[in-house]
Design a protein around this motif. Structure first.
Motif, PDB file in Angstrom:
ATOM      1  N   PHE A  44      -4.300-118.329  44.880  1.00 55.25           N
ATOM      2  CA  PHE A  44      -3.751-119.229  45.894  1.00 55.25           C
ATOM      3  C   PHE A  44      -4.708-120.374  46.219  1.00 55.25           C
ATOM      4  O   PHE A  44      -4.273-121.494  46.459  1.00 55.25           O
ATOM      5  N   TYR A  45      -6.008-120.101  46.215  1.00 61.18           N
ATOM      6  CA  TYR A  45      -6.980-121.164  46.470  1.00 61.18           C
ATOM      7  C   TYR A  45      -6.861-122.249  45.400  1.00 61.18           C
ATOM      8  O   TYR A  45      -6.774-123.437  45.706  1.00 61.18           O
ATOM      9  N   GLN A  46      -6.845-121.841  44.159  1.00 63.26           N
ATOM     10  CA  GLN A  46      -6.781-122.821  43.063  1.00 63.26           C
ATOM     11  C   GLN A  46      -5.459-123.584  43.105  1.00 63.26           C
ATOM     12  O   GLN A  46      -5.437-124.800  42.933  1.00 63.26           O
ATOM     13  N   LEU A  47      -4.363-122.886  43.336  1.00 72.79           N
ATOM     14  CA  LEU A  47      -3.060-123.548  43.354  1.00 72.79           C
ATOM     15  C   LEU A  47      -2.949-124.527  44.518  1.00 72.79           C
ATOM     16  O   LEU A  47      -2.389-125.614  44.374  1.00 72.79           O
ATOM     17  N   LYS A  48      -3.463-124.154  45.682  1.00 70.39           N
ATOM     18  CA  LYS A  48      -3.378-125.034  46.847  1.00 70.39           C
ATOM     19  C   LYS A  48      -4.268-126.258  46.687  1.00 70.39           C
ATOM     20  O   LYS A  48      -3.881-127.367  47.023  1.00 70.39           O
ATOM     21  N   ASN A  49      -5.472-126.064  46.190  1.00 72.10           N
ATOM     22  CA  ASN A  49      -6.446-127.153  46.135  1.00 72.10           C
ATOM     23  C   ASN A  49      -6.431-127.932  44.829  1.00 72.10           C
ATOM     24  O   ASN A  49      -6.992-129.014  44.761  1.00 72.10           O
ATOM     25  N   GLY A  50      -5.845-127.370  43.795  1.00 74.61           N
ATOM     26  CA  GLY A  50      -5.735-128.072  42.527  1.00 74.61           C
ATOM     27  C   GLY A  50      -7.080-128.353  41.875  1.00 74.61           C
ATOM     28  O   GLY A  50      -7.210-129.286  41.093  1.00 74.61           O
ATOM     29  N   CYS A  51      -8.071-127.555  42.179  1.00 73.97           N
ATOM     30  CA  CYS A  51      -9.402-127.771  41.608  1.00 73.97           C
ATOM     31  C   CYS A  51      -9.456-127.217  40.191  1.00 73.97           C
ATOM     32  O   CYS A  51      -8.589-126.463  39.763  1.00 73.97           O
ATOM     33  N   ASN A  52     -10.484-127.617  39.471  1.00 69.78           N
ATOM     34  CA  ASN A  52     -10.732-127.003  38.167  1.00 69.78           C
ATOM     35  C   ASN A  52     -11.058-125.538  38.389  1.00 69.78           C
ATOM     36  O   ASN A  52     -11.635-125.164  39.413  1.00 69.78           O
ATOM     37  N   TRP A  53     -10.703-124.725  37.415  1.00 71.56           N
ATOM     38  CA  TRP A  53     -10.982-123.289  37.546  1.00 71.56           C
ATOM     39  C   TRP A  53     -12.464-123.034  37.798  1.00 71.56           C
ATOM     40  O   TRP A  53     -12.838-122.198  38.613  1.00 71.56           O
ATOM     41  N   GLU A  54     -13.311-123.761  37.103  1.00 68.71           N
ATOM     42  CA  GLU A  54     -14.753-123.567  37.238  1.00 68.71           C
ATOM     43  C   GLU A  54     -15.275-123.927  38.618  1.00 68.71           C
ATOM     44  O   GLU A  54     -16.389-123.569  38.980  1.00 68.71           O
ATOM     45  N   ASP A  55     -14.463-124.665  39.397  1.00 71.08           N
ATOM     46  CA  ASP A  55     -14.891-125.121  40.720  1.00 71.08           C
ATOM     47  C   ASP A  55     -14.439-124.196  41.852  1.00 71.08           C
ATOM     48  O   ASP A  55     -14.571-124.569  43.022  1.00 71.08           O
ATOM     49  N   LYS A  58     -17.947-119.970  45.038  1.00 67.36           N
ATOM     50  CA  LYS A  58     -18.708-118.831  44.503  1.00 67.36           C
ATOM     51  C   LYS A  58     -18.477-117.540  45.283  1.00 67.36           C
ATOM     52  O   LYS A  58     -18.784-116.470  44.784  1.00 67.36           O
ATOM     53  N   ASP A  59     -17.918-117.627  46.505  1.00 65.15           N
ATOM     54  CA  ASP A  59     -17.647-116.393  47.246  1.00 65.15           C
ATOM     55  C   ASP A  59     -16.288-115.792  46.886  1.00 65.15           C
ATOM     56  O   ASP A  59     -15.926-114.732  47.385  1.00 65.15           O
ATOM     57  N   LEU A  60     -15.554-116.462  45.994  1.00 64.82           N
ATOM     58  CA  LEU A  60     -14.336-115.875  45.438  1.00 64.82           C
ATOM     59  C   LEU A  60     -14.702-115.194  44.119  1.00 64.82           C
ATOM     60  O   LEU A  60     -15.851-115.209  43.694  1.00 64.82           O
ATOM     61  N   LEU A  61     -13.713-114.621  43.469  1.00 67.09           N
ATOM     62  CA  LEU A  61     -13.964-113.966  42.190  1.00 67.09           C
ATOM     63  C   LEU A  61     -14.371-114.976  41.122  1.00 67.09           C
ATOM     64  O   LEU A  61     -14.124-116.164  41.277  1.00 67.09           O
ATOM     65  N   PRO A  62     -14.948-114.499  40.021  1.00 65.24           N
ATOM     66  CA  PRO A  62     -15.236-115.421  38.914  1.00 65.24           C
ATOM     67  C   PRO A  62     -13.950-116.096  38.441  1.00 65.24           C
ATOM     68  O   PRO A  62     -12.893-115.461  38.372  1.00 65.24           O
ATOM     69  N   TYR A  63     -14.039-117.376  38.153  1.00 64.05           N
ATOM     70  CA  TYR A  63     -12.834-118.125  37.783  1.00 64.05           C
ATOM     71  C   TYR A  63     -12.139-117.530  36.569  1.00 64.05           C
ATOM     72  O   TYR A  63     -10.912-117.548  36.477  1.00 64.05           O
ATOM     73  N   SER A  64     -12.887-116.973  35.635  1.00 72.60           N
ATOM     74  CA  SER A  64     -12.261-116.412  34.431  1.00 72.60           C
ATOM     75  C   SER A  64     -11.385-115.209  34.785  1.00 72.60           C
ATOM     76  O   SER A  64     -10.339-114.998  34.177  1.00 72.60           O
ATOM     77  N   THR A  65     -11.769-114.442  35.771  1.00 73.20           N
ATOM     78  CA  THR A  65     -10.975-113.291  36.219  1.00 73.20           C
ATOM     79  C   THR A  65      -9.693-113.767  36.883  1.00 73.20           C
ATOM     80  O   THR A  65      -8.605-113.258  36.597  1.00 73.20           O
ATOM     81  N   VAL A  66      -9.808-114.743  37.767  1.00 72.00           N
ATOM     82  CA  VAL A  66      -8.637-115.275  38.473  1.00 72.00           C
ATOM     83  C   VAL A  66      -7.670-115.892  37.466  1.00 72.00           C
ATOM     84  O   VAL A  66      -6.460-115.643  37.502  1.00 72.00           O
ATOM     85  N   TYR A  67      -8.194-116.695  36.551  1.00 73.50           N
ATOM     86  CA  TYR A  67      -7.368-117.355  35.529  1.00 73.50           C
ATOM     87  C   TYR A  67      -6.635-116.323  34.674  1.00 73.50           C
ATOM     88  O   TYR A  67      -5.438-116.444  34.429  1.00 73.50           O
ATOM     89  N   TRP A  68      -7.343-115.291  34.227  1.00 74.26           N
ATOM     90  CA  TRP A  68      -6.732-114.273  33.377  1.00 74.26           C
ATOM     91  C   TRP A  68      -5.584-113.584  34.101  1.00 74.26           C
ATOM     92  O   TRP A  68      -4.507-113.386  33.522  1.00 74.26           O
ATOM     93  N   HIS A  69      -5.790-113.219  35.349  1.00 76.66           N
ATOM     94  CA  HIS A  69      -4.736-112.534  36.094  1.00 76.66           C
ATOM     95  C   HIS A  69      -3.519-113.432  36.334  1.00 76.66           C
ATOM     96  O   HIS A  69      -2.388-112.983  36.230  1.00 76.66           O
ATOM     97  N   LEU A  70      -3.761-114.693  36.654  1.00 76.21           N
ATOM     98  CA  LEU A  70      -2.638-115.611  36.858  1.00 76.21           C
ATOM     99  C   LEU A  70      -1.791-115.714  35.599  1.00 76.21           C
ATOM    100  O   LEU A  70      -0.573-115.588  35.641  1.00 76.21           O
ATOM    101  N   HIS A  71      -2.426-115.905  34.470  1.00 74.24           N
ATOM    102  CA  HIS A  71      -1.675-116.074  33.229  1.00 74.24           C
ATOM    103  C   HIS A  71      -1.092-114.759  32.723  1.00 74.24           C
ATOM    104  O   HIS A  71      -0.075-114.765  32.036  1.00 74.24           O
TER     105      HIS A  71
END
Length: 79
Positions: A44-55, A58-71
């Motif tokens: 939800f953070y990435q979708l709301k803010n439209g940031c790059n996954w890498e951005d 740091k207090d959220l999960l690693p971007y690769s984990t979030v990306y994998w689960h979304l897809h």
């Protein structure tokens, strides 16, 4: 620290029962390091803010984990 995109306790109580239907089943070799709620907060953070996954903060999960689960979830919606 919660973000404006983070689920409230009330939202989580409504959403949690549906996760069994939407989250992909995967073979588990070890327990997950992350809760489903933490994964959704990252998505939800990435979708709301439209940031790059890498951005993701740091207090959220690693971007690769979030990306994998979304897809993984998106791939199962067409089933």
């Amino acid at each position: 620290m919660p973000y404006s995109s983070s689920l409230t306790d009330e939202e989580w109580e409504i959403l949690e029962p549906f996760l069994v239907q939407i989250l992909p089943r995967k073979k588990r070799t070890r327990p997950s390091n992350w809760t489903k709620r933490e994964i959704l907060d990252g998505i939800f953070y990435q979708l709301k803010n439209g940031c790059n996954w890498e951005d993701l903060p740091k207090d959220l999960l690693p971007y690769s984990t979030v990306y994998w689960h979304l897809h993984s979830m998106a791939g199962s919606w067409g089933d």
